[in-house]
Write a protein that holds these residues in place. Structure first.
Motif, PDB file in Angstrom:
ATOM      1  N   THR A  78      55.480  49.188  35.256  1.00  0.00           N
ATOM      2  CA  THR A  78      54.753  50.468  35.282  1.00  0.00           C
ATOM      3  C   THR A  78      55.301  51.384  36.362  1.00  0.00           C
ATOM      4  O   THR A  78      55.499  52.590  36.152  1.00  0.00           O
ATOM      5  CB  THR A  78      53.254  50.208  35.522  1.00  0.00           C
ATOM      6  OG1 THR A  78      52.751  49.347  34.498  1.00  0.00           O
ATOM      7  CG2 THR A  78      52.478  51.511  35.523  1.00  0.00           C
ATOM      8  N   GLN A 108      64.498  67.804  35.072  1.00  0.00           N
ATOM      9  CA  GLN A 108      64.130  68.945  34.240  1.00  0.00           C
ATOM     10  C   GLN A 108      63.764  70.154  35.093  1.00  0.00           C
ATOM     11  O   GLN A 108      64.142  71.294  34.795  1.00  0.00           O
ATOM     12  CB  GLN A 108      62.954  68.570  33.319  1.00  0.00           C
ATOM     13  CG  GLN A 108      62.527  69.681  32.364  1.00  0.00           C
ATOM     14  CD  GLN A 108      63.643  70.058  31.403  1.00  0.00           C
ATOM     15  OE1 GLN A 108      64.314  69.184  30.857  1.00  0.00           O
ATOM     16  NE2 GLN A 108      63.844  71.351  31.207  1.00  0.00           N
ATOM     17  N   THR A 131      60.918  56.494  36.625  1.00  0.00           N
ATOM     18  CA  THR A 131      61.827  57.114  35.642  1.00  0.00           C
ATOM     19  C   THR A 131      61.286  58.460  35.183  1.00  0.00           C
ATOM     20  O   THR A 131      62.016  59.449  35.080  1.00  0.00           O
ATOM     21  CB  THR A 131      62.013  56.179  34.435  1.00  0.00           C
ATOM     22  OG1 THR A 131      62.533  54.935  34.895  1.00  0.00           O
ATOM     23  CG2 THR A 131      62.962  56.804  33.436  1.00  0.00           C
ATOM     24  N   ASP A 132      59.971  58.497  34.903  1.00  0.00           N
ATOM     25  CA  ASP A 132      59.350  59.758  34.481  1.00  0.00           C
ATOM     26  C   ASP A 132      59.471  60.815  35.563  1.00  0.00           C
ATOM     27  O   ASP A 132      59.751  61.991  35.287  1.00  0.00           O
ATOM     28  CB  ASP A 132      57.873  59.519  34.143  1.00  0.00           C
ATOM     29  CG  ASP A 132      57.705  58.651  32.890  1.00  0.00           C
ATOM     30  OD1 ASP A 132      58.678  58.561  32.113  1.00  0.00           O
ATOM     31  OD2 ASP A 132      56.602  58.096  32.699  1.00  0.00           O
ATOM     32  N   VAL A 133      59.236  60.387  36.810  1.00  0.00           N
ATOM     33  CA  VAL A 133      59.350  61.332  37.918  1.00  0.00           C
ATOM     34  C   VAL A 133      60.772  61.858  38.040  1.00  0.00           C
ATOM     35  O   VAL A 133      61.015  63.053  38.245  1.00  0.00           O
ATOM     36  CB  VAL A 133      58.880  60.675  39.228  1.00  0.00           C
ATOM     37  CG1 VAL A 133      59.220  61.566  40.433  1.00  0.00           C
ATOM     38  CG2 VAL A 133      57.394  60.388  39.184  1.00  0.00           C
ATOM     39  N   SER A 134      61.753  60.929  37.906  1.00  0.00           N
ATOM     40  CA  SER A 134      63.164  61.343  37.985  1.00  0.00           C
ATOM     41  C   SER A 134      63.502  62.335  36.880  1.00  0.00           C
ATOM     42  O   SER A 134      64.191  63.332  37.104  1.00  0.00           O
ATOM     43  CB  SER A 134      64.074  60.116  37.891  1.00  0.00           C
ATOM     44  OG  SER A 134      63.849  59.246  38.980  1.00  0.00           O
ATOM     45  N   GLN A 135      63.029  62.037  35.659  1.00  0.00           N
ATOM     46  CA  GLN A 135      63.280  62.954  34.546  1.00  0.00           C
ATOM     47  C   GLN A 135      62.610  64.301  34.788  1.00  0.00           C
ATOM     48  O   GLN A 135      63.180  65.362  34.492  1.00  0.00           O
ATOM     49  CB  GLN A 135      62.778  62.338  33.243  1.00  0.00           C
ATOM     50  CG  GLN A 135      63.590  61.121  32.783  1.00  0.00           C
ATOM     51  CD  GLN A 135      63.023  60.481  31.535  1.00  0.00           C
ATOM     52  OE1 GLN A 135      61.917  60.817  31.103  1.00  0.00           O
ATOM     53  NE2 GLN A 135      63.782  59.544  30.958  1.00  0.00           N
ATOM     54  N   ALA A 136      61.390  64.266  35.317  1.00  0.00           N
ATOM     55  CA  ALA A 136      60.680  65.514  35.602  1.00  0.00           C
ATOM     56  C   ALA A 136      61.414  66.327  36.661  1.00  0.00           C
ATOM     57  O   ALA A 136      61.531  67.551  36.568  1.00  0.00           O
ATOM     58  CB  ALA A 136      59.253  65.215  36.050  1.00  0.00           C
ATOM     59  N   ALA A 161      58.651  52.638  35.235  1.00  0.00           N
ATOM     60  CA  ALA A 161      58.483  53.700  34.225  1.00  0.00           C
ATOM     61  C   ALA A 161      58.031  54.996  34.882  1.00  0.00           C
ATOM     62  O   ALA A 161      58.508  56.087  34.557  1.00  0.00           O
ATOM     63  CB  ALA A 161      57.485  53.248  33.166  1.00  0.00           C
ATOM     64  N   SER A 162      57.120  54.868  35.840  1.00  0.00           N
ATOM     65  CA  SER A 162      56.634  56.052  36.534  1.00  0.00           C
ATOM     66  C   SER A 162      57.761  56.706  37.321  1.00  0.00           C
ATOM     67  O   SER A 162      57.906  57.935  37.333  1.00  0.00           O
ATOM     68  CB  SER A 162      55.478  55.678  37.476  1.00  0.00           C
ATOM     69  OG  SER A 162      54.387  55.152  36.729  1.00  0.00           O
TER      70      SER A 162
END
Length: 218
Positions: free
Chosen positions: A45, A59, A51-56, A48-49
């Motif tokens: 988790t 972006q 990774t999401d932060v890195s993608q955000a 994943a979090s």
């Protein structure tokens, strides 16, 4: 009497103890496995979090670069608009200046036309006493064409009494007569011009040039 149920499983002996050992060993392994699974789940988790932060973040960085590019584009458009406005202002100033100059030219042209009208009236006034006599006896009439006063002779050619012989006069700056037009040309025109400029006697000039026109048809 000893309460068997209240006895600790570790105090048991024989087959019962062995079964309890297996059971509790299973419970310990299961608890350990659950703990490991929980840690793995927490790690997954968290991963994943992250990774999401890195993608955000990526972006957001991309959006920032796009916004900066748009800002630069808008800045370029603004500079171009300012340049266009400067050029338009310069063109407008030039047009206003041209209009002012044209207005001045028109004013000078009007003054020149007025001056020519005055000169023509002066010339006609000088001819006034003899005009009626000239028209009757010499077939002469006068026409103003801009700054030129035309003397138009008829009754010269017996074969064609209405044939026109023309000479044009204007006044120079010093109010001297100037012969600027003659149709048809006559050989003595140069001499007549000089005589007119020296004497300023217009009546003698009219009589003399009519004689020269008559010579052309004899």
């Amino acid at each position: 009497m000893l309460d068997v149920g209240a006895m600790d499983w570790r105090s048991k002996v024989g087959p019962e103890k062995a079964e309890d050992d297996v059971f509790y060993s299973y419970l310990e392994k299961r608890a350990l496995q659950d703990k490991e699974n929980a840690g793995s789940l927490h790690f997954s988790t968290a991963l994943a979090s992250a990774t999401d932060v890195s993608q955000a973040i990526a972006q957001l960085d991309c959006d920032i670069r796009a916004a900066e590019g748009r800002v630069e584009e808008l800045r370029g458009d603004l500079e171009e608009t300012e340049n266009d406005r400067g050029r338009l202002g310069h063109v407008l100033d030039l047009r206003i200046r041209v209009m002012e100059l044209r207005k001045q030219d028109l004013s000078r042209e009007r003054e020149a036309v007025d001056a020519l009208e005055v000169k023509n009236r002066t010339l006609l006034n000088r001819l006034g006493p003899a005009i009626q006599s000239y028209e009757k006896n010499l077939g002469l009439r006068f026409e103003a064409k801009g700054d030129v006063l035309l003397l138009i002779f008829t009754l010269i050619d017996p074969k064609s009494p209405r044939r026109e012989f023309k000479v044009g006069l204007n006044l120079q700056g010093n109010d001297q007569y100037n012969v600027c037009f003659c149709d048809p040309q006559i050989p003595a025109l140069g001499d007549l011009k000089r005589c007119l400029m020296l004497s300023e006697n217009l009546q003698d000039f009219v009589v003399s040039i009519r004689k020269e026109f008559r010579k052309l048809i004899l």
